[in-house]
Design a protein around this motif. Structure first.
Motif, mmCIF file in Angstrom:
data_model
loop_
_atom_site.group_PDB
_atom_site.id
_atom_site.type_symbol
_atom_site.label_atom_id
_atom_site.label_comp_id
_atom_site.label_asym_id
_atom_site.label_seq_id
_atom_site.Cartn_x
_atom_site.Cartn_y
_atom_site.Cartn_z
ATOM 1 N N PRO A 1 -8.977 -2.369 3.397
ATOM 2 C CA PRO A 1 -7.621 -2.921 3.489
ATOM 3 C C PRO A 1 -6.615 -2.315 2.508
ATOM 4 O O PRO A 1 -5.428 -2.342 2.762
ATOM 5 N N GLY A 2 -7.057 -1.730 1.404
ATOM 6 C CA GLY A 2 -6.116 -1.211 0.425
ATOM 7 C C GLY A 2 -6.074 0.295 0.276
ATOM 8 O O GLY A 2 -5.257 0.835 -0.462
ATOM 9 N N LEU A 3 -6.971 1.028 0.991
ATOM 10 C CA LEU A 3 -7.104 2.461 0.755
ATOM 11 C C LEU A 3 -7.614 3.168 1.999
ATOM 12 O O LEU A 3 -8.458 2.636 2.715
ATOM 13 N N GLY B 1 2.411 3.790 1.478
ATOM 14 C CA GLY B 1 2.075 3.612 0.068
ATOM 15 C C GLY B 1 2.012 4.973 -0.586
ATOM 16 O O GLY B 1 2.258 5.989 0.057
ATOM 17 N N GLU B 2 1.687 5.013 -1.874
ATOM 18 C CA GLU B 2 1.533 6.309 -2.527
ATOM 19 C C GLU B 2 0.382 7.061 -1.880
ATOM 20 O O GLU B 2 -0.580 6.454 -1.394
ATOM 21 N N PHE C 1 2.771 11.958 -2.919
ATOM 22 C CA PHE C 1 3.938 11.344 -2.288
ATOM 23 C C PHE C 1 4.160 9.973 -2.913
ATOM 24 O O PHE C 1 3.209 9.249 -3.198
ATOM 25 N N ALA C 2 5.414 9.600 -3.034
ATOM 26 C CA ALA C 2 5.753 8.233 -3.425
ATOM 27 C C ALA C 2 5.698 7.344 -2.184
ATOM 28 O O ALA C 2 5.849 7.827 -1.050
ATOM 29 N N PRO D 1 -0.428 -0.752 1.312
ATOM 30 C CA PRO D 1 0.081 -2.016 0.759
ATOM 31 C C PRO D 1 -0.414 -3.197 1.569
ATOM 32 O O PRO D 1 -0.682 -3.087 2.774
ATOM 33 N N GLU D 2 -0.507 -4.340 0.909
ATOM 34 C CA GLU D 2 -0.926 -5.563 1.601
ATOM 35 C C GLU D 2 0.079 -5.916 2.671
ATOM 36 O O GLU D 2 1.286 -5.782 2.470
#
Length: 111
Positions: free
Chosen positions: A33-35, A55-56, A85-86, A108-109
């Motif tokens: 979920p986060g990566l 996300g980054e 990347f930002a 991102p969540e």
């Protein structure tokens, strides 16, 4: 991790998604979920149109050369080089020859 990756033996990551004529080939190496971690190969002349990163993100050049367009400026990227990347950064990828890379991106969540 992707179950097709060899276990307990050395391997060459770039060879897991060989360049195919006229195509972009990708393989999710891992995702949660986060990566997300993705391996991608691009044939000469192929690419991803401009879009924003949620996300980054960090790109790792593995083989060949590619052009990374970021916020309106093009950057030539070679094997062994990286590019960050930002979150929300507008970018594109274009292969000026066969090009293989990985992309590590935070997700991102979702609200």
């Amino acid at each position: 991790f992707n179950s097709s990756l060899p276990l307990n033996e050395p391997f060459v990551l770039k060879d897991r998604v060989p360049v195919q004529p006229g195509r972009i080939v990708n393989m999710d190496l891992t995702a949660n979920p986060g990566l997300k971690f993705v391996l991608m190969s691009f044939d000469e002349g192929t690419g991803l149109s401009e879009h924003a990163a949620p996300g980054e993100a960090l790109l790792f050049g593995l083989d060949g050369t590619g052009v990374i367009g970021y916020e309106g400026q093009d950057h030539l990227m070679h094997a062994g080089e990286n590019f960050k990347f930002a979150a929300g950064g507008r970018h594109k990828v274009y292969a000026d020859g066969p090009f293989t890379m990985t992309l590590l991106m935070e997700l991102p969540e979702q609200a």
